[in-house]
Write an enzyme that holds these catalytic residues in place. Structure first.
Site, mmCIF file in Angstrom:
data_model
loop_
_atom_site.group_PDB
_atom_site.id
_atom_site.type_symbol
_atom_site.label_atom_id
_atom_site.label_comp_id
_atom_site.label_asym_id
_atom_site.label_seq_id
_atom_site.Cartn_x
_atom_site.Cartn_y
_atom_site.Cartn_z
ATOM 1 N N ALA A 69 22.974 -17.007 -2.744
ATOM 2 C CA ALA A 69 23.270 -15.685 -2.179
ATOM 3 C C ALA A 69 24.676 -15.644 -1.579
ATOM 4 C CB ALA A 69 22.231 -15.322 -1.125
ATOM 5 N N ASN A 146 18.957 -12.539 9.665
ATOM 6 C CA ASN A 146 18.487 -13.927 9.681
ATOM 7 C C ASN A 146 18.499 -14.494 11.094
ATOM 8 O OD1 ASN A 146 21.398 -13.585 8.953
ATOM 9 N ND2 ASN A 146 21.449 -15.745 9.487
ATOM 10 N N SER A 196 18.183 -14.823 -2.572
ATOM 11 C CA SER A 196 18.337 -16.270 -2.746
ATOM 12 C C SER A 196 16.980 -16.923 -3.062
ATOM 13 C CB SER A 196 18.891 -16.839 -1.434
ATOM 14 O OG SER A 196 18.908 -18.244 -1.479
ATOM 15 N N HIS A 198 15.852 -20.142 -2.574
ATOM 16 C CA HIS A 198 15.215 -21.142 -1.714
ATOM 17 C C HIS A 198 14.557 -20.563 -0.461
ATOM 18 C CE1 HIS A 198 18.374 -21.952 1.493
ATOM 19 N NE2 HIS A 198 19.108 -21.300 0.627
ATOM 20 N N CYS A 316 23.430 -22.148 9.244
ATOM 21 C CA CYS A 316 24.866 -22.244 8.952
ATOM 22 C C CYS A 316 25.679 -22.166 10.243
ATOM 23 C CB CYS A 316 25.312 -21.118 8.041
ATOM 24 S SG CYS A 316 24.241 -20.907 6.645
#
Ligand code: PLP
Length: 372
Positions: A69, A146, A196, A198, A316
């Site tokens: 993504a 997120n 995405s 995963h 991240c």
């Protein structure tokens, strides 16, 4: 082990593993080759594209496979912004892959306008609409944050943006929303949408960019002309097959009601300890909580020693506790340092959550004692 960091990644599901084995052991041929075995691989890729397109409510030829993504978001910005002189509008709750793409446009001289957030974590609609004008070429608004789990009403916002400027292209990062809410892109009205593999039980290293039919977008990666000339590179066959199988499985088995119950239980147990829920209008799968008087990293380590895995916000951004999104909803540095992110997924059940809650509470009490 109790895994409560499903927003960072998920366990690969068994349907996906079966398709990965097929792609690695039997159908390992290059899908661009012309012999029959390769054609079988090509057909499987196209079947996966159809399956993902169906989940998103779009046509197969609007789906482009990418490496993740992050690439999808970068591509949307790099090629979706055609007018390099106007302005672009981006929410303040974006994932790093969108934020950095916007900053890169800024460094090239584009006027980048960041939109304020409400204290519940959603985008501030008045601020958003006041920033759109006849020179706005591109807008990017995350579907589900997120960091906080806040869900934006993309359909409504997209309509309002296009009422002001029908030429503005709208992108949404749907990584945390896909398979957890009913995402039908035609009714949302967006021009680009990123997802995405995963995050829904597929392999890491596979993503999709939806590009609305009729938009003329140039390639981000050039070469052999795969993905209808727009995204070259031999296809990640195992990743692609795993993505569609996993997404179908995730969508069919995701139990929002159970997750809401687990989330409510955790919240009810943590509030008496002074915990503050970050955001309000949230997806059930992500819970961001600030626990005053603790350092979240230490709590995370203690819990991991007890076999419970939780997150600290975006994996991240986990290295820097200077959380851009929590700051944008008005959290203090102390609240950010004490913030944990618990995210639920398919493998979780009530028994696990009750056990994890007990350990979280015990460790908070221990930690507060140590910090006195
Ligand atoms: N966007 C959001 C909202 C995410 O949560 C993530 C992953 O953390 C990404 C984008 C990046 O996805 P990928 O790991 O596929 O590059």
């Amino acid at each position: 082990m109790i895994f409560l960091d499903n927003a960072s990644t998920t366990k690969v599901c068994s349907d996906a593993i079966a398709s990965i084995n097929l792609a690695c052991e039997e159908l390992y041929f290059n899908p661009s080759a012309l012999y029959g075995e390769a054609l079988k691989v090509r057909n499987l890729i196209e079947e996966s594209r159809r399956e993902i397109a169906t989940l998103l409510g779009v046509a197969s030829d609007e789906i482009y496979f990418t490496s993740c993504a992050t690439e999808s978001n970068n591509w949307a910005f790099e090629r979706g912004i055609k007018n390099k002189k106007g302005n672009i509008v981006v929410s303040s709750s974006e994932h790093a892959s969108v934020y950095e793409s916007a900053m890169s446009q800024k460094s090239k001289g584009l006027d980048v306008r960041f939109v304020k957030l409400n204290s519940d974590g959603t985008i501030n609609e008045d601020d958003l609409l006041s920033k759109i004008d006849q020179d706005t070429s591109f807008v990017s608004i995350i579907h589900c944050s997120n960091e906080t789990g806040a869900v934006n009403d993309i359909g409504r916002l997209c309509r309002k943006i296009k009422e002001i400027n029908s030429k503005t292209l709208v992108h949404s990062d749907g990584v945390q929303a896909f398979c957890k809410t009913d995402v039908k892109l035609k009714s949302l009205g967006v021009d680009f949408y990123s997802i995405s593999g995963h995050k829904v039980g597929g392999l890491k290293g596979i993503g999709v960019l939806y590009i609305k039919k009729g938009l003329f977008i140039s390639p981000f990666i050039t070469g052999g002309g795969q993905e209808r000339g727009l995204r070259s590179g031999t296809e990640n066959v195992a990743g692609i097959l795993s993505f569609s199988k996993a997404a179908k499985y995730y969508k069919a088995h995701y139990d929002g009601e159970l997750i809401r119950k687990m989330r409510a239980y955790l919240i009810a147990e943590l509030i008496p300890l002074g915990a503050i829920i970050n955001g309000a209008n949230n997806s059930e799968s992500i819970l961001s909580v600030s626990v005053p008087g603790i350092k979240a990293e230490i709590l995370q380590h203690m819990l991991s020693d007890d076999g419970v895995i939780i997150g600290l916000g975006s994996a991240c951004s986990a290295k820097s506790r200077n959380n851009r999104v929590l700051s944008a909803i008005g959290k203090t540095q102390k609240e950010i340092e004490g913030s944990i992110r618990i995210s639920f997924g398919l493998g979780n059940d009530m028994e696990q959550v009750m056990r994890a809650t007990e350990l979280i509470k015990n460790n908070i009490t221990k930690l507060r004692g140590m910090m006195l």
